[in-house]
Enzyme design. Sequence first.
Site, PDB file in Angstrom:
ATOM      1  N   GLY A  96     -23.348 -94.074  -3.347  1.00  0.00           N
ATOM      2  CA  GLY A  96     -22.920 -92.954  -2.514  1.00  0.00           C
ATOM      3  C   GLY A  96     -22.046 -93.294  -1.313  1.00  0.00           C
ATOM      4  CD  GLU A  97     -23.720 -97.399   1.819  1.00  0.00           C
ATOM      5  OE1 GLU A  97     -23.062 -98.219   2.480  1.00  0.00           O
ATOM      6  OE2 GLU A  97     -24.819 -97.643   1.306  1.00  0.00           O
ATOM      7  CB  SER A  98     -16.855 -93.597   1.718  1.00  0.00           C
ATOM      8  OG  SER A  98     -16.905 -94.259   2.954  1.00  0.00           O
ATOM      9  CB  ILE A 101     -16.859 -94.902  -3.534  1.00  0.00           C
ATOM     10  CG1 ILE A 101     -18.288 -94.375  -3.691  1.00  0.00           C
ATOM     11  CG2 ILE A 101     -15.918 -94.165  -4.467  1.00  0.00           C
ATOM     12  CD1 ILE A 101     -18.439 -92.906  -3.390  1.00  0.00           C
TER      13      ILE A 101
END
Length: 263
Positions: A96-98, A101
């Site tokens: 979930g962490e940008s 990603i």
Amino acid sequence: QKQQLLSRGRNKFNADSTKGIQFLIECKVLNDDAESVAEFLLKGEGLHKSAIGEYLGEKNEFNLKVLRAFTFMHQFSDILLVQALRQYLWSFMLPGESQKIDRIMECFSEKYCSDNPHVFTNSEVCFVLSFALIMLNTSLHNANVKDKLSSEKFSKMVRGIASMHELPADLIETLYKSIKREPLKLPSQSDCQDLMYTFFNPIKEGWLYKKRGTWKRRWFLLNNGCLYYFIQTTDLQPRSIIPLENLKVDVCNDSKRQNCFKI
Ligand SMILES: *[C@@H]1O[C@H](CO)[C@@H](O)[C@H](O)[C@H]1NC(C)=O
Ligand SMILES: *[C@@H]1O[C@H](CO)[C@@H](O)[C@H](O)[C@H]1NC(C)=O
């Protein structure tokens, strides 16, 4: 005995991916090299896809090597970007962490471009386009998004990005049609894993000044127990994410600033 160790290692991996891999290397089920670990993750037998995603997203030298090896074991030659994206996003659960990603999608773009050297001028274009496709997916398939992007709007939006204005219109249309026909599936689903859903449906959003060094104006968004902030309201990727867990919030007495608080 190897089967037993393997099975213990898988359980450990699903609970804590780093410890699981350490264990499997220590008892010599896996070799102590990135290739060996990447192969194990890609095979994925008995492994939770979310644990694979967490492992691939970690930012240390060894995990980065594994991410690269894992990504380069995929085969994207002569397939459309959207097909490659479907295949890739199915092989693990995107964390979930940008920043994670970002790293993962950068690696994906590099591999896609190395398998298809004549499709994009550089892997940055591929990277930005991949994000645009994930956003398009949410726009077209998330019931909460009222304003569905049309093919023309999407094309205009994509080609409005400086590095992308030369992309062929028919390529963009083909990608659009593919996503419209079938959503980009992730291996396991929950609301908070659909990032663009988060960004489209915040509990609250607005400008705040934040201070960490100097004061900076940022666009903030609150959802899923996280505070996300962006430089521009139109940015697709948050600059940072602050999970609101185990935090203390205090009122600040700064006479120059209204509604000032400290996290
Ligand atoms: C695409 O949209 C669907 C429907 O909202 C969602 O379930 C899925 O997780 C989305 N895929 C990605 C990669 O965000
Ligand atoms: C802010 O000011 C109030 C009243 O002046 C005081 O009670 C409080 O302790 C102060 N808080 C902080 C964090 O300094």
